[in-house]
Design a protein around this motif. Structure first.
Motif, short mmCIF file in Angstrom:
data_model
loop_
_atom_site.label_atom_id
_atom_site.label_comp_id
_atom_site.label_asym_id
_atom_site.label_seq_id
_atom_site.Cartn_x
_atom_site.Cartn_y
_atom_site.Cartn_z
N LYS A 42 -16.47 -59.59 -1.03
CA LYS A 42 -15.57 -59.72 -2.18
C LYS A 42 -16.29 -60.22 -3.43
O LYS A 42 -15.69 -60.29 -4.51
N GLY A 43 -17.56 -60.61 -3.28
CA GLY A 43 -18.33 -61.04 -4.44
C GLY A 43 -18.15 -62.50 -4.82
O GLY A 43 -18.45 -62.88 -5.97
N LEU A 44 -17.70 -63.36 -3.91
CA LEU A 44 -17.54 -64.78 -4.21
C LEU A 44 -18.92 -65.44 -4.34
O LEU A 44 -19.91 -64.98 -3.78
N ASP A 45 -18.94 -66.57 -5.07
CA ASP A 45 -20.19 -67.32 -5.17
C ASP A 45 -20.39 -68.14 -3.90
O ASP A 45 -19.56 -68.13 -2.99
N ILE A 46 -21.50 -68.89 -3.85
CA ILE A 46 -21.86 -69.59 -2.63
C ILE A 46 -20.82 -70.64 -2.25
O ILE A 46 -20.49 -70.82 -1.06
N VAL A 76 -16.28 -72.29 1.31
CA VAL A 76 -14.87 -72.70 1.44
C VAL A 76 -14.11 -71.73 2.33
O VAL A 76 -13.36 -72.14 3.23
N VAL A 77 -14.28 -70.44 2.09
CA VAL A 77 -13.58 -69.44 2.90
C VAL A 77 -14.03 -69.53 4.36
O VAL A 77 -13.22 -69.53 5.28
N ALA A 78 -15.33 -69.64 4.58
CA ALA A 78 -15.86 -69.70 5.94
C ALA A 78 -15.30 -70.91 6.69
O ALA A 78 -14.89 -70.80 7.85
N PHE A 79 -15.28 -72.07 6.04
CA PHE A 79 -14.81 -73.28 6.71
C PHE A 79 -13.32 -73.23 7.00
O PHE A 79 -12.87 -73.58 8.09
N THR A 80 -12.54 -72.78 6.02
CA THR A 80 -11.08 -72.76 6.22
C THR A 80 -10.69 -71.70 7.26
O THR A 80 -9.75 -71.91 8.04
N VAL A 81 -11.39 -70.58 7.26
CA VAL A 81 -11.13 -69.57 8.28
C VAL A 81 -11.46 -70.12 9.66
O VAL A 81 -10.71 -69.94 10.62
N ALA A 82 -12.60 -70.81 9.75
CA ALA A 82 -13.07 -71.29 11.04
C ALA A 82 -12.23 -72.44 11.58
O ALA A 82 -12.02 -72.54 12.79
N CYS A 83 -11.76 -73.30 10.72
CA CYS A 83 -11.11 -74.54 11.17
C CYS A 83 -9.61 -74.59 10.88
O CYS A 83 -8.93 -75.50 11.38
#
Length: 213
Positions: free
Chosen positions: A30-34, A39-46
């Motif tokens: 989607k072209g998000l910055d680091i 944030v997306v990775a952590f919220t998806v995971a947890c």
């Protein structure tokens, strides 16, 4: 109880890693910055695990009180960003890791609810919530319709995995058998549904009603 806690933590971390990779790859596409990717990775995971822990009274939730979950998410982000060419060798890596996370969390969510003394209905519902909660958050963050609101076989696959765990507890079958079986059935059903385009029934009444209801 310590043995159960260790068991849940190991499985949760495995699901966390799988979901975090799927979230990081989707955010990268989607072209998000680091920062956005993390944030997306952590919220998806947890996200799903946090909702589960709040529901069963495991306070504070492991996802925000245990540093290993954040570290696992960061490692997954590093893998997704640093080994992008390698991940591209996999067929649709987001879907693969999403299916892994879905399956791991479906069985671990149900098992943890049972371990905290909740009934079978609660265990099944929290197994599903643990499995699909992170994916819903990911899709909302990335401005997509959540998969569970479409006619995908997604939450129903998680339902199958959770039901296997609950059935095993009911018939006193060791979770050393039911846990991998529930995981395998959920994962295989999800992958086959994607491969062969299996869908749940949907109902479109747009042609029948003219008032938009």
């Amino acid at each position: 109880m310590d043995h159960l806690h260790t068991f849940y933590t190991v499985i949760d971390l495995g699901g966390t890693f799988a979901f975090a990779i799927s979230g990081a790859i989707a955010a990268k596409v989607k072209g998000l910055d680091i920062f956005g990717i993390i944030v997306v990775a952590f919220t998806v995971a947890c996200g799903g695990g946090i909702l589960r822990d709040i529901s069963i009274g495991a306070i504070p939730p492991a996802g925000i009180s245990d540093w290993r979950y954040l570290l696992t998410s960061l490692i997954a982000v590093g893998v997704a960003l640093g080994f992008g060419p390698m991940l591209k060798l996999l067929n649709r890596p987001v879907i693969l890791f999403d299916a892994l996370g879905l399956s791991l969390f479906a069985v671990s969510g149900a098992e943890k609810a049972l371990g905290y003394g909740h009934n079978y209905e609660v265990a099944v519902m929290l197994g599903i919530l643990t499995a699909v909660g992170g994916g819903v958050i990911r899709d909302i963050f990335l401005n997509r319709i959540p998969v569970i609101f479409e006619n995908e076989i997604y939450a129903s696959a998680a339902l199958l995995g959770a039901l296997v765990v609950v059935a095993g507890d009911y018939f006193s079958i060791p979770n050393g058998w039911t846990f991998p079986l529930g995981f395998a059935l959920c994962f295989v059903l999800r992958i086959l549904a994607l491969r062969y385009h299996w869908k749940l029934p949907s109902f479109n009444n747009s042609n029948k009603y003219s008032d938009g209801i």
